[in-house]
Design a protein around this motif. Sequence first.
Motif, short mmCIF file in Angstrom:
data_model
loop_
_atom_site.label_atom_id
_atom_site.label_comp_id
_atom_site.label_asym_id
_atom_site.label_seq_id
_atom_site.Cartn_x
_atom_site.Cartn_y
_atom_site.Cartn_z
N GLU A 14 -17.58 -41.65 28.00
CA GLU A 14 -18.81 -41.54 26.49
C GLU A 14 -19.48 -43.65 27.00
O GLU A 14 -17.81 -44.17 26.70
N PRO A 15 -19.74 -43.92 27.83
CA PRO A 15 -19.86 -45.54 27.24
C PRO A 15 -20.10 -46.17 25.87
O PRO A 15 -20.04 -45.31 24.73
N LEU A 16 -19.03 -46.36 25.74
CA LEU A 16 -18.67 -47.33 24.61
C LEU A 16 -19.82 -48.50 23.64
O LEU A 16 -20.44 -49.06 24.36
N PRO A 17 -19.78 -47.62 22.78
CA PRO A 17 -21.33 -48.63 21.67
C PRO A 17 -21.18 -50.28 21.46
O PRO A 17 -19.79 -50.46 21.65
N THR A 18 -22.28 -50.59 21.54
CA THR A 18 -22.33 -52.02 21.51
C THR A 18 -21.85 -51.99 20.33
O THR A 18 -21.41 -53.43 20.17
N MET A 19 -21.90 -51.70 19.63
CA MET A 19 -21.65 -51.91 17.90
C MET A 19 -20.52 -50.89 17.64
O MET A 19 -20.88 -49.95 17.35
N LEU A 20 -19.32 -51.26 16.85
CA LEU A 20 -18.10 -50.47 16.40
C LEU A 20 -18.48 -51.20 15.17
O LEU A 20 -17.77 -51.89 14.78
N ARG A 21 -17.98 -49.98 14.17
CA ARG A 21 -17.19 -49.98 13.21
C ARG A 21 -15.80 -49.87 13.45
O ARG A 21 -15.62 -49.32 14.11
N GLN A 22 -15.45 -50.78 12.49
CA GLN A 22 -13.99 -51.32 12.83
C GLN A 22 -12.81 -49.87 13.10
O GLN A 22 -12.27 -49.82 13.74
N THR A 23 -13.19 -49.39 12.15
CA THR A 23 -12.24 -48.17 12.60
C THR A 23 -12.57 -46.87 13.73
O THR A 23 -11.82 -46.16 13.63
N GLU A 24 -13.47 -46.99 14.30
CA GLU A 24 -13.69 -46.28 15.45
C GLU A 24 -13.51 -47.15 16.08
O GLU A 24 -13.12 -46.80 17.38
N LEU A 25 -12.74 -48.18 16.35
CA LEU A 25 -11.33 -48.27 17.15
C LEU A 25 -10.66 -46.92 17.33
O LEU A 25 -10.27 -46.99 18.15
N PHE A 26 -9.77 -47.16 16.48
CA PHE A 26 -8.76 -46.32 16.13
C PHE A 26 -9.39 -44.60 17.16
O PHE A 26 -8.44 -44.42 17.98
N ALA A 79 -22.73 -52.14 5.18
CA ALA A 79 -21.43 -52.16 5.61
C ALA A 79 -21.00 -51.16 6.47
O ALA A 79 -20.35 -51.76 7.85
N GLN A 80 -21.21 -49.75 6.31
CA GLN A 80 -21.02 -49.06 7.66
C GLN A 80 -22.43 -48.57 7.90
O GLN A 80 -22.01 -48.20 9.30
N GLY A 81 -23.30 -49.52 7.91
CA GLY A 81 -24.77 -49.26 8.39
C GLY A 81 -24.57 -49.87 10.14
O GLY A 81 -23.77 -50.50 10.49
N LYS A 82 -25.63 -48.88 10.83
CA LYS A 82 -26.34 -49.96 11.87
C LYS A 82 -27.87 -50.36 11.84
O LYS A 82 -28.73 -49.49 11.35
N VAL A 83 -27.95 -51.58 12.28
CA VAL A 83 -29.53 -52.11 12.90
C VAL A 83 -29.89 -51.68 13.61
O VAL A 83 -28.94 -52.01 15.04
N THR A 84 -31.10 -51.73 14.24
CA THR A 84 -31.87 -51.37 15.77
C THR A 84 -30.33 -52.84 16.58
O THR A 84 -30.96 -51.93 17.65
N LEU A 85 -30.77 -53.69 17.08
CA LEU A 85 -29.95 -54.21 17.60
C LEU A 85 -28.68 -53.96 18.43
O LEU A 85 -27.92 -53.65 19.27
N ASP A 86 -27.66 -52.99 17.08
CA ASP A 86 -26.37 -52.41 17.53
C ASP A 86 -26.69 -51.39 18.08
O ASP A 86 -25.52 -50.55 18.80
N GLU A 87 -28.33 -50.76 18.45
CA GLU A 87 -28.55 -49.65 19.36
C GLU A 87 -29.21 -49.62 20.86
O GLU A 87 -28.84 -48.87 21.13
N MET A 88 -28.97 -51.11 20.98
CA MET A 88 -29.12 -51.50 22.27
C MET A 88 -28.02 -51.61 23.45
O MET A 88 -26.81 -51.98 23.44
N ALA A 89 -28.65 -50.79 24.49
CA ALA A 89 -27.51 -50.76 25.53
C ALA A 89 -26.68 -51.94 26.05
O ALA A 89 -25.81 -51.75 26.55
N VAL A 90 -27.07 -52.94 25.40
CA VAL A 90 -26.19 -53.65 26.77
C VAL A 90 -26.29 -54.61 25.67
O VAL A 90 -26.96 -55.74 25.30
N ARG A 91 -24.37 -55.77 25.35
CA ARG A 91 -24.37 -56.76 24.17
C ARG A 91 -23.71 -56.91 25.10
O ARG A 91 -22.83 -57.32 25.70
N GLY A 92 -23.97 -59.51 24.68
CA GLY A 92 -22.83 -59.69 25.35
C GLY A 92 -22.73 -61.26 24.97
O GLY A 92 -23.77 -61.32 23.31
N SER A 93 -22.26 -62.24 25.11
CA SER A 93 -22.87 -63.37 24.14
C SER A 93 -23.39 -64.99 25.96
O SER A 93 -23.48 -64.46 26.94
#
Lengths: 472, 472
Positions: A447-459, B58-72
């Motif tokens: 299940e691919p890792l989301p590109t953004m995780l809430r810190q608690t989701e690392l657990f 603080a617990q929310g997500k914005v649309t960027l957080d739903e993108m398939a790929v994230r890098g730096s």
Amino acid sequence: MPNRKLLPCLFSLFLVMSVGLVQAASNERPKPRNVILIIGDGMDDHQITLARNYLAGAQGKVTLDEMAVRGSVQVLTVSDRDPNKAVYVGDSANTATAISTGTATSRMRIATSAQADKDLTTIVELATQQGFKTGIVTTDSVTGATPAAFASHVSLRFCKDPTQMTGAKVYDRIPFHCEPDMKRNGGAGSIAEQLAASDLDVLLGGGQKYFQHKGEDSSLTILEQAKANNFHLLTNSSELSKPQPDHKKLLGLFHEKVFPVQMMAEHERAAEQPDPSFLNYFHRYLGSVEFPEPATCVSNPAAQAVPTLKQMTTAALDKLSHNNDKGFFLMVESASIDKESHIRKPCGQIGELEQLLETVELARTFADTNPETLILVTADHGQAAQLVPDGSMYSALNVPVYSPGHIARVITPEGSVMAVNYATNTFVSEEHTGVNVPYFANRQLPEPLPTMLRQTELFNVMTGFMGIHTPQ
Amino acid sequence: MPNRKLLPCLFSLFLVMSVGLVQAASNERPKPRNVILIIGDGMDDHQITLARNYLAGAQGKVTLDEMAVRGSVQVLTVSDRDPNKAVYVGDSANTATAISTGTATSRMRIATSAQADKDLTTIVELATQQGFKTGIVTTDSVTGATPAAFASHVSLRFCKDPTQMTGAKVYDRIPFHCEPDMKRNGGAGSIAEQLAASDLDVLLGGGQKYFQHKGEDSSLTILEQAKANNFHLLTNSSELSKPQPDHKKLLGLFHEKVFPVQMMAEHERAAEQPDPSFLNYFHRYLGSVEFPEPATCVSNPAAQAVPTLKQMTTAALDKLSHNNDKGFFLMVESASIDKESHIRKPCGQIGELEQLLETVELARTFADTNPETLILVTADHGQAAQLVPDGSMYSALNVPVYSPGHIARVITPEGSVMAVNYATNTFVSEEHTGVNVPYFANRQLPEPLPTMLRQTELFNVMTGFMGIHTPQ
């Protein structure tokens, strides 16, 4: 040309069938499943950029840049007075708790819940109960907030040994106590006592001083209690590199408190305040300003007294993977990226990030021969250091433009100068920041890792990978 | 149970064959290949965290957080005096040039090389030559550094119109010139003149004032030159939402200069300096300190005079995708995340990041029905704003600990307070930072995107996806 279309299909069928067969074979004897969690304390993107520029050059890449997966982590903290209320900047205690237990809590708390002060079960405890081996490695005292949050439960991170449970003061100024955590009150005692009584297979770091005290209501020191709990004690690097007794757990305490750092500026210089001329006191656009002289980073001779993070992790991996069909959980912390940033020392930050990179490299090599290994690298929270222009972007205006805080100018091996700004306060120790921090993984999951995780989701990611059953 | 093993294999074969057949069908008539590049000027991870906390909690997500790929992305800048020497902090001119041309250059340069001052061919120019449509959308003046670097070439970003090519001053103080870029010297003229003469199909943003001047050695204003070059002029939102003439290119100039921003603090408050008591002037640990009052973000009524970034992008996508079998390149910039951070206005930053998020959402909807569309979202460089504790982490010490710079305290919709620190200098405008910035993509590519890209490599990703041939 249907043949050319069919060829990839047949090849895919072959691949799919092979995977099926391999899976069928491996289902009969599952490989050990391991998680290596590597935490860079305070290692936000600024810290990584500073380290990359210094260690690999502006065009270079560091080992984290080669990881298969990269995402960001939203750091989570709540108010102790109102646990439904968000607090936007955390400390190492509550952020490590979010990772180790999957629950957001309030600052200063070690694996206990905000306000209600309930113990929160950690991944180390769950893993142990379910037959995995577990280990903790850090350059901090093993009683530091990050390691502590994986294997102990107290209401305040300061309660490291029995002398600090009641009547003690932080900074010799603020009284605090953890009386409900005392054994006489039905608690589990100080952090050091809990670690000594723990089921950890490996615990390596600093903090000898906290183990020299007698346990609460005990004639034994905490160190003696640890030995009675089947821990074999190591106190120097040469002991660490020898073969370890098979039937014993490992407790390495290599320093009194926190390890000395690997790198420092010449003359141990920290960032300094820019020095404006007399005229500049009358108006900020008058006069001129002198910036600190650029500094060269050098090795810290004091670091030779302690093993490196990589040396400790090598010993931990040897121990945890030996005769282990089930797998293990290992948390490794490079602690002083944060501590050096608090005291405005960029060379120290870079050297401790280099330690982390060497350890990631080691973990990747381990994963090459132990394929069911998930390496997760992340930070607990952001830190104050900012990479700023060396000389203001507005310097052509010929007015003295400079940081109101502290500036360090680091000469990089590629021959440029990095200016690092510390200006969250003028106290002896900078503030943390609330920026989201990066995470890295060595492999993608089914299940691919989301590109953004809430810190608690690392657990959840870690327990999910290991197949650890978690309580509701 | 071999049947249960075989089932997934057969299903996979079916899938593989289906993909093969679809590919075979699509190979006969390739779909248009589009790149939508969305740049948040100054949108580093701090800015995204501030926006996430405010807009989604603080617990929310914005649309960027739903993108398939994230890098730096490693921001790249070189010295103009020595182009082999790294400079660790960039500006919007050189960083946009890195993205638009694939070449690192020195600060202030618009698609020209460091020192040698050679024109660097941009992705817009290459795309046009190779039959793609192209567009630029920004909330800045269209002559701003980011849009300019995609479709013009000058040695200095300040050379926006013919009056600024010689004898002008930045901040009324620093003389500058772009004489070699003047037409009389064989150059292509100012940025506005080059844009008016360009092959862009769509150019939307602010900056009317730069088009009112007569062109160098011309009796026509630059706006008249643009019309002569088949541009249809739009100047307000209602014109933008109407159907546009098929045979004309679109030039939208909706404001004199930069667009007013969408959001601001009540009473247009910016961050303020904490106010220490008299005693505190004698020693930093004496006395007390007053922090600025928390502020509520409100809509900026002035923003009603201009279209939103999403409205402009809607029109651009309509125009670029209409009767287009080949595909297009579109660059969209939310410009004032950076500008509001320079002047210490967190509500403004958040509002402009919200505009970017709405535009990303729009682009994702477009990609749903136009599958060969790559959406890349990134920032050009970091900015000064830091999310810090609201009240020092050391406040329990009862000594006045506070930022030496400016602090804003923003009340979030979830009822907490975010403290934002600006302390890279005490000038009227904060510095950029050199932190690596994030990138996001809506889809993975056949050759997976590295989790870390040098800024110049973004150019290769985009030209590679579109199949644009690039000169050696």
